[in-house]
Design a protein around this motif. Structure first.
Motif, PDB file in Angstrom:
ATOM      1  N   ALA A  35      13.776  18.315  -0.533  1.00  0.00           N
ATOM      2  CA  ALA A  35      14.169  17.480  -1.661  1.00  0.00           C
ATOM      3  C   ALA A  35      15.607  17.015  -1.460  1.00  0.00           C
ATOM      4  O   ALA A  35      16.469  17.790  -1.047  1.00  0.00           O
ATOM      5  CB  ALA A  35      14.037  18.253  -2.968  1.00  0.00           C
ATOM      6  N   GLY A  36      15.864  15.730  -1.727  1.00  0.00           N
ATOM      7  CA  GLY A  36      17.193  15.174  -1.537  1.00  0.00           C
ATOM      8  C   GLY A  36      17.381  14.472  -0.210  1.00  0.00           C
ATOM      9  O   GLY A  36      18.365  13.754  -0.016  1.00  0.00           O
ATOM     10  N   SER A  37      16.441  14.679   0.726  1.00  0.00           N
ATOM     11  CA  SER A  37      16.554  14.022   2.023  1.00  0.00           C
ATOM     12  C   SER A  37      16.079  12.572   1.919  1.00  0.00           C
ATOM     13  O   SER A  37      15.428  12.166   0.956  1.00  0.00           O
ATOM     14  CB  SER A  37      15.756  14.771   3.086  1.00  0.00           C
ATOM     15  OG  SER A  37      14.378  14.821   2.755  1.00  0.00           O
ATOM     16  N   THR A  38      16.409  11.774   2.925  1.00  0.00           N
ATOM     17  CA  THR A  38      16.006  10.374   2.974  1.00  0.00           C
ATOM     18  C   THR A  38      14.783  10.234   3.866  1.00  0.00           C
ATOM     19  O   THR A  38      14.770  10.731   4.991  1.00  0.00           O
ATOM     20  CB  THR A  38      17.151   9.496   3.513  1.00  0.00           C
ATOM     21  OG1 THR A  38      18.284   9.629   2.641  1.00  0.00           O
ATOM     22  CG2 THR A  38      16.739   8.039   3.574  1.00  0.00           C
ATOM     23  N   VAL A  39      13.757   9.570   3.343  1.00  0.00           N
ATOM     24  CA  VAL A  39      12.491   9.441   4.068  1.00  0.00           C
ATOM     25  C   VAL A  39      12.055   7.979   4.067  1.00  0.00           C
ATOM     26  O   VAL A  39      12.536   7.161   3.288  1.00  0.00           O
ATOM     27  CB  VAL A  39      11.392  10.313   3.422  1.00  0.00           C
ATOM     28  CG1 VAL A  39      11.702  11.793   3.586  1.00  0.00           C
ATOM     29  CG2 VAL A  39      11.225   9.953   1.942  1.00  0.00           C
ATOM     30  N   ASP A  40      11.109   7.668   4.962  1.00  0.00           N
ATOM     31  CA  ASP A  40      10.533   6.322   5.027  1.00  0.00           C
ATOM     32  C   ASP A  40       9.342   6.223   4.091  1.00  0.00           C
ATOM     33  O   ASP A  40       8.527   7.153   3.996  1.00  0.00           O
ATOM     34  CB  ASP A  40      10.076   6.006   6.449  1.00  0.00           C
ATOM     35  CG  ASP A  40      11.246   5.876   7.419  1.00  0.00           C
ATOM     36  OD1 ASP A  40      12.220   5.190   7.065  1.00  0.00           O
ATOM     37  OD2 ASP A  40      11.186   6.475   8.510  1.00  0.00           O
ATOM     38  N   VAL A  41       9.230   5.079   3.421  1.00  0.00           N
ATOM     39  CA  VAL A  41       8.115   4.843   2.500  1.00  0.00           C
ATOM     40  C   VAL A  41       7.590   3.423   2.717  1.00  0.00           C
ATOM     41  O   VAL A  41       8.363   2.463   2.742  1.00  0.00           O
ATOM     42  CB  VAL A  41       8.542   5.005   1.024  1.00  0.00           C
ATOM     43  CG1 VAL A  41       7.342   4.799   0.107  1.00  0.00           C
ATOM     44  CG2 VAL A  41       9.168   6.367   0.792  1.00  0.00           C
ATOM     45  N   LEU A  42       6.270   3.309   2.885  1.00  0.00           N
ATOM     46  CA  LEU A  42       5.623   1.997   2.902  1.00  0.00           C
ATOM     47  C   LEU A  42       5.313   1.585   1.468  1.00  0.00           C
ATOM     48  O   LEU A  42       4.729   2.362   0.702  1.00  0.00           O
ATOM     49  CB  LEU A  42       4.314   2.051   3.691  1.00  0.00           C
ATOM     50  CG  LEU A  42       4.399   2.195   5.215  1.00  0.00           C
ATOM     51  CD1 LEU A  42       2.990   2.267   5.793  1.00  0.00           C
ATOM     52  CD2 LEU A  42       5.150   1.036   5.828  1.00  0.00           C
ATOM     53  N   LEU A  43       5.702   0.364   1.100  1.00  0.00           N
ATOM     54  CA  LEU A  43       5.435  -0.133  -0.242  1.00  0.00           C
ATOM     55  C   LEU A  43       4.076  -0.817  -0.263  1.00  0.00           C
ATOM     56  O   LEU A  43       3.808  -1.734   0.520  1.00  0.00           O
ATOM     57  CB  LEU A  43       6.514  -1.132  -0.666  1.00  0.00           C
ATOM     58  CG  LEU A  43       7.946  -0.584  -0.695  1.00  0.00           C
ATOM     59  CD1 LEU A  43       8.923  -1.668  -1.131  1.00  0.00           C
ATOM     60  CD2 LEU A  43       8.055   0.627  -1.613  1.00  0.00           C
ATOM     61  N   LEU A  44       3.194  -0.350  -1.147  1.00  0.00           N
ATOM     62  CA  LEU A  44       1.856  -0.898  -1.182  1.00  0.00           C
ATOM     63  C   LEU A  44       1.805  -2.271  -1.838  1.00  0.00           C
ATOM     64  O   LEU A  44       0.950  -3.094  -1.495  1.00  0.00           O
ATOM     65  CB  LEU A  44       0.906   0.072  -1.890  1.00  0.00           C
ATOM     66  CG  LEU A  44       0.714   1.414  -1.164  1.00  0.00           C
ATOM     67  CD1 LEU A  44      -0.261   2.298  -1.936  1.00  0.00           C
ATOM     68  CD2 LEU A  44       0.210   1.198   0.258  1.00  0.00           C
ATOM     69  N   ASP A  45       2.700  -2.550  -2.807  1.00  0.00           N
ATOM     70  CA  ASP A  45       2.798  -3.887  -3.385  1.00  0.00           C
ATOM     71  C   ASP A  45       1.435  -4.457  -3.737  1.00  0.00           C
ATOM     72  O   ASP A  45       1.027  -5.512  -3.250  1.00  0.00           O
ATOM     73  CB  ASP A  45       3.514  -4.854  -2.431  1.00  0.00           C
ATOM     74  CG  ASP A  45       4.962  -4.453  -2.215  1.00  0.00           C
ATOM     75  OD1 ASP A  45       5.531  -3.842  -3.118  1.00  0.00           O
ATOM     76  OD2 ASP A  45       5.508  -4.755  -1.139  1.00  0.00           O
ATOM     77  N   ARG A  46       0.709  -3.768  -4.574  1.00  0.00           N
ATOM     78  CA  ARG A  46      -0.621  -4.207  -4.950  1.00  0.00           C
ATOM     79  C   ARG A  46      -0.590  -5.584  -5.617  1.00  0.00           C
ATOM     80  O   ARG A  46       0.267  -5.867  -6.445  1.00  0.00           O
ATOM     81  CB  ARG A  46      -1.267  -3.220  -5.929  1.00  0.00           C
ATOM     82  CG  ARG A  46      -1.398  -1.807  -5.385  1.00  0.00           C
ATOM     83  CD  ARG A  46      -2.298  -1.748  -4.174  1.00  0.00           C
ATOM     84  NE  ARG A  46      -2.613  -0.360  -3.817  1.00  0.00           N
ATOM     85  CZ  ARG A  46      -3.151  -0.016  -2.655  1.00  0.00           C
ATOM     86  NH1 ARG A  46      -3.443  -0.918  -1.761  1.00  0.00           N
ATOM     87  NH2 ARG A  46      -3.423   1.250  -2.402  1.00  0.00           N
TER      88      ARG A  46
END
Length: 436
Positions: A423-434
């Motif tokens: 928790a608190g770390s920076t991660v990659d996220v794909l945005l689904l943008d439905r």
């Protein structure tokens, strides 16, 4: 050796996801361009840059309802007060009286000229009389018909749209690779364009395989599994911009399966199957499509370092060599497989750039663990932070990926070397943008 070490050792034998995707996408080309009527082009990707053949507006015209006049005739009019379109004015309040010599509407076409001391009553969109350089709004006048008193003088050029003021002839209206939006259709039409060259939307056929499958509308029983995948993947293909067709359920009959797929090559630019990608006794799809028969194509099944769902298939079927993507049968793994493989294939066939969803860096709100050696895609809820940036809350993954995806607006991506993300770390996220 520990269980974790065993898992990582097995994962080391899998093909990295990036390498697998590269090998697949390099084999594909965008569909041939197609000249479409403007009304049919919406949602397609432009194959070429589109240039304005004519200026817009095409002629000098009134931007508002009012009186078209020469500014020199109005300069002595009172200019007290202010207006959001014409600015703040100062001075006396002496009106100017002009003779109204005619009315011009948007359908007027005969050229007319102003003489000193005269004006035309004009509607928005009407051609501007020669010599006119200002349109006085109606509410700044006494609204006279034969003659009009103008109470305030707007700035020179107010209420007027000049030829090419918004779009010049030869200007690039949209670049190749751009999706045609409704506003773009209007821009093309206003510039005199009736046809555009686009990449056609890929025709995608979706087939679910397995003797155990039954159609929706009933609960699963022992020996039966409701076919959720073909419905979900058809919807996902439509969301990706394809023209998608659900064929439904195909039993594990080798000849029936091969015949069905070959029949669909006549109507498809891409075939997506789900189920039968493993090596078990019931995985007939893999056995049928792995055979390299002359003129029928073949599909290669690869164990990929992907969680959930490790085995993906890609190749061609039929004499037309139509691409086929084979996804796992577990619904959560099938939808993740669609996101990482089938959706980029659809985007590439459609000529879209980029082919992958947009990704962002996000602040992780909860510590998560991940299987070593696998690139995990976990459902997540993404939110923008006040002041900028994003936060991401992990949702149900693993065996509960399907329920997590129903709530998700993003996919948390944990790399092959990540076993724990704090928790608190920076991660990659794909945005689904439905699409809504």
């Amino acid at each position: 050796m520990t269980a974790t070490a065993d898992t990582e050792a097995a994962a080391n034998e899998l093909m990295p996801l990036a390498e697998y995707l590269g090998s697949v996408l390099r084999r594909l080309r965008a569909l041939p361009p197609l000249d479409l009527d403007l009304t049919q082009a919406h949602g397609n990707v432009l194959a070429n840059d589109v240039l304005a053949p004519h200026p817009y507006p095409a002629f000098d015209q009134a931007a508002i309802d009012g009186y078209a006049a020469r500014w020199e005739d109005l300069s002595s009019a009172g200019r007290v007060g202010s207006h959001p379109s014409f600015g703040k004015f100062e001075g006396g309040q002496r009106p100017v009286r002009l003779n109204v010599v005619g009315d011009l509407g948007a359908a007027s076409w005969r050229p007319v000229r102003l003489t000193p001391g005269t004006c035309f009553s004009v509607a928005a969109g009407a051609p501007l009389p020669l010599g006119a350089d200002v349109v006085v709004p109606v509410h700044w006048t006494d609204q006279g018909m034969a003659a009009v008193e103008i109470l305030h003088a707007p700035k020179r050029g107010s209420g007027v749209r000049r030829t090419g003021e918004e779009l010049a002839a030869g200007q690039v209206l949209a670049a190749a690779g751009t999706y045609v939006s409704p506003a773009m259709v209007a821009t093309f039409a206003a510039s005199g364009i009736g046809h555009v060259v686009v990449r056609p939307s890929p025709r995608v056929v979706v087939v679910a395989t397995g003797d155990e499958l039954v159609d929706v509308g009933r609960p699963s029983q022992p020996g039966q599994v409701v076919d959720a995948n073909s419905h979900a993947l058809t919807a996902a293909a439509v969301e990706a911009g394809a023209l998608a067709y659900r064929i439904g359920i195909c039993d594990d009959d080798p000849e029936g399966l091969r015949g069905l797929l070959e029949d669909q090559t006549l109507r498809a630019d891409l075939i997506i199957t789900t189920g039968g990608t493993g090596t078990g006794p019931g995985d007939m799809l893999r056995r049928v499509l792995s055979r390299r028969d002359p003129g029928r194509g073949a599909v290669e099944f690869t164990d990929v370092a992907l969680c959930p769902g490790a085995t993906l298939g890609f190749g061609t079927v039929g004499g037309e060599e139509v691409p086929v993507v084979c996804l796992p049968g577990e619904p959560g793994a099938a939808l993740i497989g669609f996101e990482v493989l089938a959706r980029p294939v659809i985007q590439l066939l459609a000529g879209a750039e980029p082919v992958f969803r947009r990704s962002v860096k996000a602040h992780l709100l909860e510590t998560v663990s991940s299987p070593g050696g696998l690139r995990e895609f976990r459902p997540a809820a993404v939110a923008e932070r006040r002041g900028g940036g994003y936060t991401v809350q992990p949702l149900a993954g693993g065996p509960y990926t399907l329920s997590g995806l129903a709530e998700a607006n993003g996919l948390l991506v944990l790399g092959e070397r990540v076993t724990t993300a704090a928790a608190g770390s920076t991660v990659d996220v794909l945005l689904l943008d439905r699409r809504r």
